[in-house]
Motif scaffolding. Structure first.
Motif, mmCIF file in Angstrom:
data_model
loop_
_atom_site.group_PDB
_atom_site.id
_atom_site.type_symbol
_atom_site.label_atom_id
_atom_site.label_comp_id
_atom_site.label_asym_id
_atom_site.label_seq_id
_atom_site.Cartn_x
_atom_site.Cartn_y
_atom_site.Cartn_z
ATOM 1 N N TYR A 113 0.696 -0.955 -0.361
ATOM 2 C CA TYR A 113 0.387 -0.486 -0.015
ATOM 3 C C TYR A 113 1.306 1.455 0.164
ATOM 4 O O TYR A 113 0.497 2.288 -0.902
ATOM 5 C CB TYR A 113 -0.742 -0.356 1.420
ATOM 6 C CG TYR A 113 -2.090 0.714 0.887
ATOM 7 C CD1 TYR A 113 -3.150 0.112 0.322
ATOM 8 C CD2 TYR A 113 -1.549 2.063 2.058
ATOM 9 C CE1 TYR A 113 -4.594 1.459 0.209
ATOM 10 C CE2 TYR A 113 -2.990 3.360 1.346
ATOM 11 C CZ TYR A 113 -4.475 2.801 1.099
ATOM 12 O OH TYR A 113 -5.626 3.792 0.913
ATOM 13 N N TYR A 132 -1.668 -1.651 -5.515
ATOM 14 C CA TYR A 132 -3.144 -1.632 -4.591
ATOM 15 C C TYR A 132 -3.724 -2.538 -4.106
ATOM 16 O O TYR A 132 -4.682 -3.442 -3.395
ATOM 17 C CB TYR A 132 -3.921 -0.307 -5.288
ATOM 18 C CG TYR A 132 -3.604 0.861 -4.995
ATOM 19 C CD1 TYR A 132 -3.978 1.748 -3.347
ATOM 20 C CD2 TYR A 132 -3.206 1.858 -5.071
ATOM 21 C CE1 TYR A 132 -3.370 2.554 -2.814
ATOM 22 C CE2 TYR A 132 -3.350 3.483 -5.541
ATOM 23 C CZ TYR A 132 -3.153 3.823 -3.999
ATOM 24 O OH TYR A 132 -2.740 4.791 -3.394
ATOM 25 N N ARG A 133 -4.266 -3.699 -6.096
ATOM 26 C CA ARG A 133 -5.053 -4.486 -6.015
ATOM 27 C C ARG A 133 -4.049 -5.872 -4.824
ATOM 28 O O ARG A 133 -4.505 -6.535 -4.076
ATOM 29 C CB ARG A 133 -4.809 -5.425 -7.012
ATOM 30 C CG ARG A 133 -5.940 -4.434 -7.869
ATOM 31 C CD ARG A 133 -5.622 -4.653 -9.304
ATOM 32 N NE ARG A 133 -6.585 -4.059 -10.101
ATOM 33 C CZ ARG A 133 -6.825 -4.271 -12.030
ATOM 34 N NH1 ARG A 133 -5.663 -5.444 -12.491
ATOM 35 N NH2 ARG A 133 -7.571 -3.526 -12.468
ATOM 36 N N PHE A 136 -4.814 -4.943 -1.249
ATOM 37 C CA PHE A 136 -6.830 -5.540 -0.992
ATOM 38 C C PHE A 136 -6.236 -6.627 -0.762
ATOM 39 O O PHE A 136 -7.387 -7.521 0.313
ATOM 40 C CB PHE A 136 -7.000 -4.453 -1.748
ATOM 41 C CG PHE A 136 -7.292 -3.085 -1.380
ATOM 42 C CD1 PHE A 136 -7.998 -3.172 -0.272
ATOM 43 C CD2 PHE A 136 -6.736 -2.282 -1.596
ATOM 44 C CE1 PHE A 136 -8.363 -1.319 0.644
ATOM 45 C CE2 PHE A 136 -7.277 -0.868 -1.028
ATOM 46 C CZ PHE A 136 -7.543 -0.779 0.013
ATOM 47 N N ARG A 137 -5.604 -7.644 -2.036
ATOM 48 C CA ARG A 137 -5.989 -9.511 -1.701
ATOM 49 C C ARG A 137 -5.058 -9.245 -0.251
ATOM 50 O O ARG A 137 -5.553 -10.917 0.040
ATOM 51 C CB ARG A 137 -4.624 -9.873 -2.981
ATOM 52 C CG ARG A 137 -6.080 -9.450 -4.042
ATOM 53 C CD ARG A 137 -5.601 -10.557 -5.278
ATOM 54 N NE ARG A 137 -5.927 -10.121 -7.044
ATOM 55 C CZ ARG A 137 -5.389 -9.198 -7.230
ATOM 56 N NH1 ARG A 137 -3.500 -8.918 -7.031
ATOM 57 N NH2 ARG A 137 -5.307 -9.040 -8.445
ATOM 58 N N ASP A 139 -4.624 -8.183 2.633
ATOM 59 C CA ASP A 139 -5.396 -7.577 3.999
ATOM 60 C C ASP A 139 -6.551 -6.437 3.385
ATOM 61 O O ASP A 139 -6.268 -5.610 2.904
ATOM 62 C CB ASP A 139 -4.326 -6.603 5.235
ATOM 63 C CG ASP A 139 -5.085 -6.877 6.189
ATOM 64 O OD1 ASP A 139 -6.474 -7.155 5.833
ATOM 65 O OD2 ASP A 139 -4.630 -5.800 6.686
ATOM 66 N N GLU A 140 -7.601 -7.118 3.484
ATOM 67 C CA GLU A 140 -8.507 -5.769 2.812
ATOM 68 C C GLU A 140 -8.862 -4.715 3.898
ATOM 69 O O GLU A 140 -9.093 -3.835 3.054
ATOM 70 C CB GLU A 140 -10.409 -6.319 3.580
ATOM 71 C CG GLU A 140 -10.727 -8.279 2.687
ATOM 72 C CD GLU A 140 -11.574 -8.769 3.276
ATOM 73 O OE1 GLU A 140 -12.738 -8.306 3.585
ATOM 74 O OE2 GLU A 140 -12.380 -9.852 1.676
ATOM 75 N N ASP A 143 -6.316 -0.148 4.337
ATOM 76 C CA ASP A 143 -6.235 1.558 4.708
ATOM 77 C C ASP A 143 -6.173 1.837 5.734
ATOM 78 O O ASP A 143 -5.729 3.459 5.668
ATOM 79 C CB ASP A 143 -7.088 1.410 3.060
ATOM 80 C CG ASP A 143 -8.683 1.392 3.673
ATOM 81 O OD1 ASP A 143 -8.711 0.247 4.423
ATOM 82 O OD2 ASP A 143 -9.727 1.544 2.920
#
Length: 539
Positions: A113, A132-133, A136-137, A139-140, A143
């Protein structure tokens, strides 16, 4: 068993629906009128063909009406209008953001991130989207972790001594706080804090070994007159070092803050002040000094009149020279101005049924402007990243490329380790391909005396910058840029200043047909200043 709706319910629903349709119909014409007015205005502006003399660019560009923020009005109190020393600090003098350093690949979601945010700031939207992808894969909620790491200190600001604390809790207030009549401690203002340093002395250095005698401090024995003369020499050599002296001790902080004679000399001097700026074209497009002017030019514009020399007579007697140096428009020679442009365009239609939508291409290119003290400038439009370009932007390298000499003769502004780990390695062959598109030119800044001159045209205001470069389409063409010096964060008066160049217009002039053609700056962004260590102080 379902109940049937009654006629009264249906009638009520019909009335509500009619009211919504009527409300939307009343709002639509207003929106259409506004759209047609803007469309008519833009079409009329495109029909107008600028007819201007050669020595002056056409009128004001529509992009000049876009305001990116207004400065906070300064207080009339001189003590409140003081600027922060940190804003004059150029950071680490040895730091260079355009050097390739070995960096490990991110391993967890937070690192991905952080790398995505960094790539997005550099304009590399494709790489940023990939990170970014991946983040988020893994850890959701990455952010939220990023916000807790970098912005939690703003949310969880603590008071030095809470009002509900027990009486036995010691107060953290120190000598920088004063006590009111009610007994509540309030922090001192910056002028009050600096005034309390007037009677302080330069402290001795700490001993090398604890318990041993401290080393001698010769500067402590200097008279005040000699110390101020020494500080003046330091300010003329490097103003960033002079500003950092304020963090050494209280005595030096007092002198750096209150000696406006030194700031006046720096603000008007040829090292970093207004005397180093060019208010008339000092060279031609190729960089040769201009030693004559056309006698047959009878009509001269407001900016072509003989201007008085830049002295303190052009400014009020009560001028705050420290704030003046911080905020008055001036070109910086210690780095390069970079404009990163990103835009998207649709790609070809995919023939495979597995894709969900049409392809979208992200296009990224850069514009570079490097200014020199002799009044010349180098302009470059390329898709190469700054780390591959900034160390090549010299007038000598451009001359070598145009003369047809070998690329091995080219020189970097640094040691060359930005391109290879071995300093003796020659530059890559791509360096010649990069610089063959570089354009030589000249620049001039608006004269300070125009602050009090009634200029009939809106195209000349304080802080405006005019640049003329070679035309990329051939020798008959001439490119004219009209830019304006702005501040990066206009709402914060303590932030870095004069680090942004905003577009006001971009034209091409045909020297044979005397026609002006305007470039539509649809995707172009503003230029941002970046310090380059290998440029030194720009001499």
């Amino acid at each position: 068993m379902e109940t049937q709706p009654t006629s009264s319910d249906l009638e009520q629903f019909r009335q509500q629906w009619q009211q919504e349709v009527s409300a939307r119909a009343q709002q639509k014409p207003t929106r259409d009128i506004t759209t047609n007015h803007v469309r008519t205005k833009s079409s009329n502006e495109q029909r107008q063909r600028p007819e201007r003399p050669v020595n002056r660019p056409p009128g004001r560009h529509p992009l000049a009406e876009e305001h990116d923020g207004e400065l906070i009005p300064e207080s009339s109190d001189q003590a409140v209008r003081v600027a922060s020393f940190e804003s004059l600090n150029l950071g680490d003098a040895d730091a260079d953001e355009f050097s390739k350093l070995g960096r490990a690949e991110p391993t967890n979601a937070l690192e991905h991130y952080e790398r995505a945010v960094e790539k997005e700031a550099q304009g590399k939207l494709g790489d940023s989207l990939s990170h970014y992808r991946t983040a988020f894969r893994l850890d959701e909620g990455v952010d939220q972790k990023y916000k807790e790491k970098y912005f939690a200190h703003k949310w969880k600001a603590t008071r030095p001594n809470p009002s509900n604390a027990a009486p036995t809790v010691p107060s953290t207030a120190h000598h920088s706080q004063s006590v009111e009549a009610g007994g509540e401690a309030v922090p001192q203002t910056t002028p009050q804090l600096i005034a309390s340093f007037a009677d302080c002395e330069i402290e001795d250095a700490l001993p090398v070994i604890e318990g041993d005698a401290p080393p001698p401090c010769p500067i402590k024995k200097l008279p005040t007159e000699v110390l101020l003369e020494l500080l003046g020499h330091i300010a003329r050599i490097d103003i960033s070092i002079y500003a950092r002296l304020a963090s050494v001790c209280k005595k030096l902080a007092y002198h750096v803050y209150t000696e406006f004679g030194i700031w006046k000399r720096v603000s008007l001097g040829p090292e970093f002040g207004l005397a180093s700026q060019k208010y008339h074209f000092a060279t031609d497009i190729q960089g040769r000094p201009v030693i004559w002017s056309a006698v047959e030019e009878e009509e001269q514009d407001a900016d072509e009149r003989p201007m008085p020399p830049v002295t303190d007579a052009l400014f009020p007697a009560s001028q705050d020279w420290r704030g003046f140096f911080h905020s008055y428009p001036r070109i910086r020679f210690t780095g390069v101005y970079i404009s990163t442009v990103n835009y998207t365009r649709s790609g070809g239609t995919s023939v495979t049924p597995s894709t969900w939508g049409s392809q979208v291409h992200i296009v990224t290119y850069y514009r570079y402007l490097r200014f020199f003290r002799d009044g010349t400038v180098v302009s470059l439009l390329t898709t190469h990243e700054p780390i591959e370009v900034v160390h090549l932007l010299t007038k000598e390298n451009i001359s070598l490329v145009r003369s047809g000499k070998a690329v091995d003769a080219m020189k970097f502004t640094g040691v060359g380790q930005s391109f290879s780990q071995q300093p003796n390695m020659p530059p890559p062959p791509s360096a010649q391909n990069i610089l063959k598109h570089a354009l030589r030119g000249r620049w001039r800044l608006c004269h300070p005396s125009l602050d009090s001159v009634d200029v009939a045209s809106n195209s000349i205001v304080p802080g405006d910058l005019h640049i003329e470069t070679e035309g990329g389409a051939g020798p008959r063409y001439l490119y004219t840029m009209h830019l304006s010096l702005k501040h990066g964060n206009a709402r914060n008066k303590f932030s870095s200043r004069n680090n942004k160049l905003v577009w006001k217009g971009f034209w091409s002039y045909n020297s044979i047909s005397h026609d002006w053609a305007e470039f539509q700056l649809r995707n172009d962004k503003a230029f941002w200043f970046s310090r380059v260590k290998s440029y030194g102080l720009g001499y």
